[in-house]
Design a protein around this motif. Structure first.
Motif, PDB file in Angstrom:
ATOM      1  N   THR A  47       1.016  -1.109   0.003  1.00  0.00           N
ATOM      2  CA  THR A  47      -0.018  -0.029  -0.031  1.00  0.00           C
ATOM      3  C   THR A  47       0.751   1.125  -0.061  1.00  0.00           C
ATOM      4  O   THR A  47       1.712   1.388   1.184  1.00  0.00           O
ATOM      5  CB  THR A  47      -0.799  -0.014   1.324  1.00  0.00           C
ATOM      6  OG1 THR A  47      -1.941  -1.098   1.460  1.00  0.00           O
ATOM      7  CG2 THR A  47      -1.905   1.202   1.366  1.00  0.00           C
ATOM      8  N   PRO A  48       0.974   2.079  -1.117  1.00  0.00           N
ATOM      9  CA  PRO A  48       1.657   3.403  -1.059  1.00  0.00           C
ATOM     10  C   PRO A  48       1.420   4.181   0.332  1.00  0.00           C
ATOM     11  O   PRO A  48       0.153   4.181   0.738  1.00  0.00           O
ATOM     12  CB  PRO A  48       1.178   3.827  -2.216  1.00  0.00           C
ATOM     13  CG  PRO A  48       0.543   3.042  -3.155  1.00  0.00           C
ATOM     14  CD  PRO A  48      -0.198   2.078  -2.114  1.00  0.00           C
ATOM     15  N   THR A  49       2.495   4.760   0.719  1.00  0.00           N
ATOM     16  CA  THR A  49       2.232   5.703   1.769  1.00  0.00           C
ATOM     17  C   THR A  49       3.148   6.975   1.197  1.00  0.00           C
ATOM     18  O   THR A  49       3.394   7.163   0.147  1.00  0.00           O
ATOM     19  CB  THR A  49       3.038   5.089   3.021  1.00  0.00           C
ATOM     20  OG1 THR A  49       4.584   4.660   2.507  1.00  0.00           O
ATOM     21  CG2 THR A  49       2.465   3.902   3.432  1.00  0.00           C
ATOM     22  N   SER A  50       3.147   7.892   2.298  1.00  0.00           N
ATOM     23  CA  SER A  50       3.590   9.263   1.625  1.00  0.00           C
ATOM     24  C   SER A  50       5.089   8.931   1.471  1.00  0.00           C
ATOM     25  O   SER A  50       5.533   8.372   2.342  1.00  0.00           O
ATOM     26  CB  SER A  50       3.384  10.404   2.845  1.00  0.00           C
ATOM     27  OG  SER A  50       3.765  10.013   3.984  1.00  0.00           O
ATOM     28  N   THR A  51       5.461  10.038   0.413  1.00  0.00           N
ATOM     29  CA  THR A  51       6.809   9.769   0.041  1.00  0.00           C
ATOM     30  C   THR A  51       7.809  10.742   1.096  1.00  0.00           C
ATOM     31  O   THR A  51       7.525  11.945   1.207  1.00  0.00           O
ATOM     32  CB  THR A  51       7.237  10.081  -1.311  1.00  0.00           C
ATOM     33  OG1 THR A  51       6.353   9.481  -1.999  1.00  0.00           O
ATOM     34  CG2 THR A  51       8.729  10.171  -1.672  1.00  0.00           C
ATOM     35  N   PRO A  52       8.875  10.084   1.884  1.00  0.00           N
ATOM     36  CA  PRO A  52       9.670  11.105   2.604  1.00  0.00           C
ATOM     37  C   PRO A  52      10.239  12.278   1.833  1.00  0.00           C
ATOM     38  O   PRO A  52      10.586  12.194   0.601  1.00  0.00           O
ATOM     39  CB  PRO A  52      10.671   9.990   3.172  1.00  0.00           C
ATOM     40  CG  PRO A  52      10.585   8.963   2.176  1.00  0.00           C
ATOM     41  CD  PRO A  52       9.337   8.893   1.766  1.00  0.00           C
ATOM     42  N   ALA A  53      10.617  13.304   2.585  1.00  0.00           N
ATOM     43  CA  ALA A  53      11.410  14.472   2.041  1.00  0.00           C
ATOM     44  C   ALA A  53      12.438  13.823   1.257  1.00  0.00           C
ATOM     45  O   ALA A  53      13.355  12.965   1.891  1.00  0.00           O
ATOM     46  CB  ALA A  53      11.628  15.250   3.043  1.00  0.00           C
ATOM     47  N   GLN A  54      12.902  14.566   0.160  1.00  0.00           N
ATOM     48  CA  GLN A  54      14.113  14.065  -0.723  1.00  0.00           C
ATOM     49  C   GLN A  54      15.367  14.576  -0.116  1.00  0.00           C
ATOM     50  O   GLN A  54      15.507  15.596   0.365  1.00  0.00           O
ATOM     51  CB  GLN A  54      13.975  14.570  -2.064  1.00  0.00           C
ATOM     52  CG  GLN A  54      14.585  13.791  -3.102  1.00  0.00           C
ATOM     53  CD  GLN A  54      14.203  14.289  -4.361  1.00  0.00           C
ATOM     54  OE1 GLN A  54      14.329  15.292  -4.843  1.00  0.00           O
ATOM     55  NE2 GLN A  54      13.566  13.341  -5.198  1.00  0.00           N
ATOM     56  N   SER A  55      16.258  13.779  -0.357  1.00  0.00           N
ATOM     57  CA  SER A  55      17.693  14.099   0.318  1.00  0.00           C
ATOM     58  C   SER A  55      18.223  14.833  -0.777  1.00  0.00           C
ATOM     59  O   SER A  55      18.246  14.860  -1.873  1.00  0.00           O
ATOM     60  CB  SER A  55      18.609  12.837   0.608  1.00  0.00           C
ATOM     61  OG  SER A  55      20.031  13.190   0.504  1.00  0.00           O
ATOM     62  N   ALA A  80       4.322   5.455  -4.573  1.00  0.00           N
ATOM     63  CA  ALA A  80       3.973   5.645  -5.918  1.00  0.00           C
ATOM     64  C   ALA A  80       4.305   7.371  -5.969  1.00  0.00           C
ATOM     65  O   ALA A  80       3.832   7.954  -5.140  1.00  0.00           O
ATOM     66  CB  ALA A  80       2.720   5.414  -6.332  1.00  0.00           C
ATOM     67  N   PRO A  81       4.980   7.736  -6.992  1.00  0.00           N
ATOM     68  CA  PRO A  81       5.428   9.219  -7.150  1.00  0.00           C
ATOM     69  C   PRO A  81       4.113   9.927  -7.653  1.00  0.00           C
ATOM     70  O   PRO A  81       3.038   9.540  -8.054  1.00  0.00           O
ATOM     71  CB  PRO A  81       6.429   9.315  -8.326  1.00  0.00           C
ATOM     72  CG  PRO A  81       7.170   7.991  -8.333  1.00  0.00           C
ATOM     73  CD  PRO A  81       5.815   7.081  -7.726  1.00  0.00           C
ATOM     74  N   TYR A 231       5.711  -4.983  -5.622  1.00  0.00           N
ATOM     75  CA  TYR A 231       5.982  -4.050  -6.464  1.00  0.00           C
ATOM     76  C   TYR A 231       4.965  -3.004  -5.811  1.00  0.00           C
ATOM     77  O   TYR A 231       3.948  -3.343  -5.362  1.00  0.00           O
ATOM     78  CB  TYR A 231       5.537  -4.291  -7.975  1.00  0.00           C
ATOM     79  CG  TYR A 231       6.559  -5.080  -8.799  1.00  0.00           C
ATOM     80  CD1 TYR A 231       7.435  -4.484  -9.532  1.00  0.00           C
ATOM     81  CD2 TYR A 231       6.361  -6.434  -8.479  1.00  0.00           C
ATOM     82  CE1 TYR A 231       8.307  -5.342 -10.166  1.00  0.00           C
ATOM     83  CE2 TYR A 231       7.414  -7.295  -9.378  1.00  0.00           C
ATOM     84  CZ  TYR A 231       8.238  -6.725  -9.836  1.00  0.00           C
ATOM     85  OH  TYR A 231       9.246  -7.540 -10.720  1.00  0.00           O
ATOM     86  N   ILE A 232       5.392  -1.638  -6.180  1.00  0.00           N
ATOM     87  CA  ILE A 232       4.346  -0.495  -5.879  1.00  0.00           C
ATOM     88  C   ILE A 232       3.547  -0.273  -7.049  1.00  0.00           C
ATOM     89  O   ILE A 232       4.223   0.157  -8.011  1.00  0.00           O
ATOM     90  CB  ILE A 232       5.396   0.770  -5.432  1.00  0.00           C
ATOM     91  CG1 ILE A 232       6.149   0.386  -4.129  1.00  0.00           C
ATOM     92  CG2 ILE A 232       4.481   1.857  -5.087  1.00  0.00           C
ATOM     93  CD1 ILE A 232       7.210   1.721  -3.712  1.00  0.00           C
ATOM     94  N   PRO A 233       2.280  -0.306  -6.947  1.00  0.00           N
ATOM     95  CA  PRO A 233       1.527   0.034  -7.748  1.00  0.00           C
ATOM     96  C   PRO A 233       1.477   1.496  -8.534  1.00  0.00           C
ATOM     97  O   PRO A 233       1.747   2.462  -7.659  1.00  0.00           O
ATOM     98  CB  PRO A 233      -0.072  -0.317  -7.595  1.00  0.00           C
ATOM     99  CG  PRO A 233       0.208  -1.225  -6.329  1.00  0.00           C
ATOM    100  CD  PRO A 233       1.551  -0.754  -5.573  1.00  0.00           C
ATOM    101  N   TRP A 234       1.494   1.606  -9.781  1.00  0.00           N
ATOM    102  CA  TRP A 234       1.860   3.051 -10.224  1.00  0.00           C
ATOM    103  C   TRP A 234       1.579   2.799 -11.764  1.00  0.00           C
ATOM    104  O   TRP A 234       2.237   2.022 -12.421  1.00  0.00           O
ATOM    105  CB  TRP A 234       3.302   3.225 -10.028  1.00  0.00           C
ATOM    106  CG  TRP A 234       3.607   4.787 -10.624  1.00  0.00           C
ATOM    107  CD1 TRP A 234       3.168   5.853 -10.179  1.00  0.00           C
ATOM    108  CD2 TRP A 234       4.883   4.998 -11.358  1.00  0.00           C
ATOM    109  NE1 TRP A 234       3.675   7.055 -10.755  1.00  0.00           N
ATOM    110  CE2 TRP A 234       4.918   6.481 -11.381  1.00  0.00           C
ATOM    111  CE3 TRP A 234       5.927   4.408 -11.980  1.00  0.00           C
ATOM    112  CZ2 TRP A 234       6.131   7.011 -12.338  1.00  0.00           C
ATOM    113  CZ3 TRP A 234       6.684   4.820 -12.614  1.00  0.00           C
ATOM    114  CH2 TRP A 234       6.708   6.202 -12.798  1.00  0.00           C
ATOM    115  N   SER A 235       0.597   3.766 -12.276  1.00  0.00           N
ATOM    116  CA  SER A 235       0.355   3.754 -13.688  1.00  0.00           C
ATOM    117  C   SER A 235      -0.186   5.113 -14.251  1.00  0.00           C
ATOM    118  O   SER A 235      -0.631   5.704 -13.300  1.00  0.00           O
ATOM    119  CB  SER A 235      -0.601   2.558 -13.865  1.00  0.00           C
ATOM    120  OG  SER A 235      -1.933   2.740 -13.394  1.00  0.00           O
ATOM    121  N   GLY A 236       0.104   5.177 -15.483  1.00  0.00           N
ATOM    122  CA  GLY A 236      -0.763   6.603 -15.990  1.00  0.00           C
ATOM    123  C   GLY A 236      -2.053   6.277 -16.787  1.00  0.00           C
ATOM    124  O   GLY A 236      -2.616   7.028 -17.454  1.00  0.00           O
ATOM    125  N   ALA A 237      -2.544   4.864 -16.542  1.00  0.00           N
ATOM    126  CA  ALA A 237      -3.640   4.723 -17.320  1.00  0.00           C
ATOM    127  C   ALA A 237      -4.780   4.168 -16.346  1.00  0.00           C
ATOM    128  O   ALA A 237      -4.732   4.123 -15.064  1.00  0.00           O
ATOM    129  CB  ALA A 237      -3.607   3.554 -18.050  1.00  0.00           C
TER     130      ALA A 237
END
Length: 237
Positions: A47-55, A80-81, A231-237
């Motif tokens: 399950t996607p979670t919030s993305t941590p701050a980028q280094s 997922a971005p 895998y982390i689900p992620w798609s543009g469709a």
């Protein structure tokens, strides 16, 4: 099951793009065979979670060719971005101002951030570019310099075409450092097959470039998947 898979490149020019499209057909067959031996039917996608701050750890050598400033030494990509998608050839490809592509030259998309997210975007855009025959003569520009790229330039055998189409369904970052990355893409094909397509990338010439072996082949072979487990689900469709 044999994992021998022909390189998506067998010559320069439009033949290069045709061969990438031909790989879609080969991978689809691999998926059907590999599915018989895959025992991960009960795996559950994360399950996607919030993305941590980028280094933004500074790396002095080989700065971004288009001035993108984000840099990280280890991957922070666990979800997922958040990005928009644009159609490149027949595939939806990700785009985001701070991640890339930071340069689009007559359709050729390049310059991605020196981060795991940048490597992911570069990998998807590379595959998507291979579905656009108009960009065939320039696809090799996205390959890392060295014996692999030299071998591709020297090859001269025709690729095949396919009516199959693929879209990104998910991903995982198999390995990452500021200098190299292995991005495993889960691609959904129009015949219903789901395939793992791992790509190795190098940070060189101020951008992420796809790595090839000295013989001009992809270092890692694709494999069939039963589902998106792991895998982390992620798609543009």
């Amino acid at each position: 099951m044999s994992t021998d898979t022909p390189s998506p490149f067998r010559s320069r020019g439009f033949i290069v793009a045709a061969a990438v499209v031909g790989l879609i057909a080969v991978i689809a067959v691999v998926a059907l065979i590999a599915g018989l031996f895959n025992g991960n039917d009960d795996a559950t996608p994360p399950t996607p979670t919030s993305t941590p701050a980028q280094s933004t750890t500074p790396v002095a050598d080989d700065p971004s060719v288009c001035g993108l400033t984000a840099v990280e030494d280890s991957s922070s990509l666990i979800a997922a971005p958040a990005n928009t998608w644009e159609l490149v050839g027949t595939m939806a490809a990700p785009t985001e101002a701070e991640v890339g592509p930071g340069a689009v030259d007559d359709g050729l998309r390049s310059c991605f951030a020196r981060t795991a997210e940048g490597a992911l975007f570069a990998a998807v855009n590379f595959v998507a570019t291979g579905t656009d025959a108009n960009l065939g003569p320039r696809l090799i520009d996205l390959v890392a310099p060295g014996p692999g790229r030299d071998a591709l330039e020297a090859q001269d055998s025709a690729g095949s075409s396919s009516s199959l189409r693929a879209q990104v369904a998910g991903f995982k970052v198999a390995a990452y450092s500021a200098d190299s990355a292995t991005i495993d893409l889960a691609l959904n094909y129009s015949d219903g097959s789901l395939v793992s397509v791992p790509l190795k990338l190098q940070w060189v010439e101020g951008d992420w470039k796809v790595e090839m072996t000295a013989s001009g082949d992809l270092p890692l072979a694709p494999a069939g998947l039963q589902n998106l487990g792991g895998y982390i689900p992620w798609s543009g469709a």
